[in-house]
Scaffold this motif. Structure first.
Motif, PDB file in Angstrom:
ATOM      1  N   PRO A   1       0.806  -1.230   0.000  1.00 56.12           N
ATOM      2  CA  PRO A   1       0.000   0.000   0.000  1.00 56.12           C
ATOM      3  C   PRO A   1       0.835   1.274   0.000  1.00 56.12           C
ATOM      4  O   PRO A   1       0.286   2.374   0.030  1.00 56.12           O
ATOM      5  N   VAL A   2       2.167   1.137  -0.026  1.00 61.62           N
ATOM      6  CA  VAL A   2       3.050   2.294   0.071  1.00 61.62           C
ATOM      7  C   VAL A   2       4.076   2.238  -1.055  1.00 61.62           C
ATOM      8  O   VAL A   2       4.648   1.181  -1.341  1.00 61.62           O
ATOM      9  N   THR A   3       4.300   3.361  -1.719  1.00 65.39           N
ATOM     10  CA  THR A   3       5.339   3.461  -2.736  1.00 65.39           C
ATOM     11  C   THR A   3       6.483   4.314  -2.213  1.00 65.39           C
ATOM     12  O   THR A   3       6.340   5.042  -1.225  1.00 65.39           O
ATOM     13  N   ARG A   4       7.616   4.211  -2.890  1.00 62.67           N
ATOM     14  CA  ARG A   4       8.789   4.979  -2.461  1.00 62.67           C
ATOM     15  C   ARG A   4       9.260   5.854  -3.609  1.00 62.67           C
ATOM     16  O   ARG A   4       9.449   5.383  -4.735  1.00 62.67           O
ATOM     17  N   LEU A   5       9.452   7.128  -3.303  1.00 61.92           N
ATOM     18  CA  LEU A   5       9.919   8.070  -4.297  1.00 61.92           C
ATOM     19  C   LEU A   5      11.431   7.959  -4.447  1.00 61.92           C
ATOM     20  O   LEU A   5      12.084   7.148  -3.796  1.00 61.92           O
ATOM     21  N   LYS A   6      11.991   8.789  -5.307  1.00 60.63           N
ATOM     22  CA  LYS A   6      13.420   8.728  -5.590  1.00 60.63           C
ATOM     23  C   LYS A   6      14.231   8.860  -4.317  1.00 60.63           C
ATOM     24  O   LYS A   6      13.990   9.748  -3.495  1.00 60.63           O
ATOM     25  N   GLN A   7      15.190   7.957  -4.151  1.00 67.75           N
ATOM     26  CA  GLN A   7      16.035   7.937  -2.966  1.00 67.75           C
ATOM     27  C   GLN A   7      17.269   8.799  -3.210  1.00 67.75           C
ATOM     28  O   GLN A   7      18.071   8.531  -4.097  1.00 67.75           O
TER      29      GLN A   7
ATOM     30  N   LEU B   1      18.533  14.481  11.905  1.00 67.32           N
ATOM     31  CA  LEU B   1      17.137  14.893  11.764  1.00 67.32           C
ATOM     32  C   LEU B   1      16.779  15.134  10.295  1.00 67.32           C
ATOM     33  O   LEU B   1      15.679  14.804   9.852  1.00 67.32           O
ATOM     34  N   GLU B   2      17.730  15.692   9.541  1.00 66.45           N
ATOM     35  CA  GLU B   2      17.484  15.930   8.112  1.00 66.45           C
ATOM     36  C   GLU B   2      17.363  14.616   7.358  1.00 66.45           C
ATOM     37  O   GLU B   2      16.524  14.481   6.458  1.00 66.45           O
ATOM     38  N   ARG B   3      18.185  13.632   7.714  1.00 66.66           N
ATOM     39  CA  ARG B   3      18.108  12.320   7.060  1.00 66.66           C
ATOM     40  C   ARG B   3      16.769  11.657   7.342  1.00 66.66           C
ATOM     41  O   ARG B   3      16.135  11.107   6.442  1.00 66.66           O
ATOM     42  N   MET B   4      16.337  11.709   8.595  1.00 66.31           N
ATOM     43  CA  MET B   4      15.072  11.083   8.961  1.00 66.31           C
ATOM     44  C   MET B   4      13.902  11.756   8.254  1.00 66.31           C
ATOM     45  O   MET B   4      12.978  11.089   7.781  1.00 66.31           O
TER      46      MET B   4
ATOM     47  N   GLN C   1       9.773  11.494   3.881  1.00 67.50           N
ATOM     48  CA  GLN C   1       9.109  12.094   2.724  1.00 67.50           C
ATOM     49  C   GLN C   1       9.181  11.205   1.480  1.00 67.50           C
ATOM     50  O   GLN C   1       8.440  11.415   0.529  1.00 67.50           O
ATOM     51  N   GLN C   2      10.063  10.209   1.486  1.00 61.45           N
ATOM     52  CA  GLN C   2      10.174   9.295   0.345  1.00 61.45           C
ATOM     53  C   GLN C   2       8.992   8.330   0.264  1.00 61.45           C
ATOM     54  O   GLN C   2       8.698   7.806  -0.811  1.00 61.45           O
TER      55      GLN C   2
ATOM     56  N   ILE D   1      12.512   1.665   8.036  1.00 63.04           N
ATOM     57  CA  ILE D   1      11.494   0.876   8.734  1.00 63.04           C
ATOM     58  C   ILE D   1      10.518   1.801   9.451  1.00 63.04           C
ATOM     59  O   ILE D   1       9.296   1.611   9.396  1.00 63.04           O
ATOM     60  N   GLN D   2      11.053   2.815  10.133  1.00 62.71           N
ATOM     61  CA  GLN D   2      10.192   3.737  10.858  1.00 62.71           C
ATOM     62  C   GLN D   2       9.265   4.501   9.910  1.00 62.71           C
ATOM     63  O   GLN D   2       8.083   4.694  10.204  1.00 62.71           O
ATOM     64  N   ALA D   3       9.793   4.915   8.753  1.00 58.31           N
ATOM     65  CA  ALA D   3       8.980   5.652   7.790  1.00 58.31           C
ATOM     66  C   ALA D   3       7.840   4.786   7.259  1.00 58.31           C
ATOM     67  O   ALA D   3       6.688   5.244   7.162  1.00 58.31           O
ATOM     68  N   LEU D   4       8.149   3.537   6.911  1.00 54.99           N
ATOM     69  CA  LEU D   4       7.108   2.630   6.439  1.00 54.99           C
ATOM     70  C   LEU D   4       6.129   2.304   7.558  1.00 54.99           C
ATOM     71  O   LEU D   4       4.912   2.240   7.346  1.00 54.99           O
ATOM     72  N   HIS D   5       6.642   2.118   8.753  1.00 56.48           N
ATOM     73  CA  HIS D   5       5.815   1.850   9.937  1.00 56.48           C
ATOM     74  C   HIS D   5       4.795   2.971  10.139  1.00 56.48           C
ATOM     75  O   HIS D   5       3.603   2.716  10.379  1.00 56.48           O
ATOM     76  N   ASN D   6       5.246   4.229  10.006  1.00 56.60           N
ATOM     77  CA  ASN D   6       4.355   5.366  10.189  1.00 56.60           C
ATOM     78  C   ASN D   6       3.237   5.372   9.147  1.00 56.60           C
ATOM     79  O   ASN D   6       2.086   5.698   9.462  1.00 56.60           O
TER      80      ASN D   6
END
Length: 213
Positions: free
Chosen positions: A137-143, A152-155, A160-161, A188-193
């Motif tokens: 259900p989730v896609t990932r934009l350009k890495q 904090l900037e990396r996270m 946002q990806q 993992i945290q980004a997908l988890h959210n």
């Protein structure tokens, strides 16, 4: 009278018993296309770890020779290692009543470079074993390259990806995220959210190996 399925399984087992180990090539296959000694020499850990406050279960550490195997699998299209990698996940004691498996998504650029999503391939094998569906259900934009960014900037960049796909009526209460290697756990945290936003009530995480940070 033996069935055709049982005969096929016997023939497959016999064939594997005479084929060389995919790692040392000196002994015959015993566990997931590798010999018993090579299987035992993998960097086992079989314990849960935490990254970003999320529990992650993994059979191994990201150490030799598994790190080289995963790198060859991902970047050199050495797909002959897939039975071994899928076999590692099959050794885990997974949570009960998983309703769907969510493979870690990769961007379309990474997909074009590699030709496949390694997390999806191993997730598909595990889904067959557990008899549960794959859910994406989730896609990932350009890495983007993250060199020079603060923590904090990396996270923030990684979060946002990850974007939810168009509305899907399908929902699962308990899902299992599957990834190949976890280092900081930011992806993992980004997908988890995102999955929390979709209403998932329980989210478990499994990967092949956890790297030191």
């Amino acid at each position: 009278m033996p069935t055709s399925n049982s005969i096929w399984q016997q023939l497959t087992g016999l064939l594997r018993s005479i084929q060389p180990c995919q790692l040392c090539h000196a002994d015959t296959q015993h566990w997931h296309q590798v010999c018993e000694d090579c299987w035992k020499s993998l960097p086992w850990q079989r314990q849960a770890l935490q990254r970003q406050g999320i529990n992650i279960i993994a059979p191994c550490r990201y150490d030799y020779p598994l790190n080289r195997i995963i790198q060859q699998y991902k970047y050199q299209q050495q797909l002959q290692f897939q039975p071994l990698l899928s076999g590692l996940l099959s050794t885990l004691k997974l949570p009960q009543k998983i309703h769907a498996i969510v493979p870690m998504p990769i961007s379309t650029e990474r997909l074009a470079e590699r030709g496949f999503n390694q997390s999806l391939l191993i997730a598909q094998d595990l889904a067959k074993q557990l008899n549960v569906p794959i859910w994406q259900p989730v896609t990932r934009l350009k890495q983007h390259a993250q060199k020079g960014l603060s923590r904090l900037e990396r996270m923030s960049d990684i979060q946002q990806q990850f974007k939810l796909t168009p509305p899907d009526p399908v929902r699962y209460r308990h899902v299992l995220i599957v990834d190949d290697v976890v280092t900081t756990g930011s992806s993992i945290q980004a997908l988890h959210n995102c999955l929390i936003e979709l209403g998932c009530q329980q989210i478990s995480v499994a990967c092949l190996a956890v790297a030191e940070v």
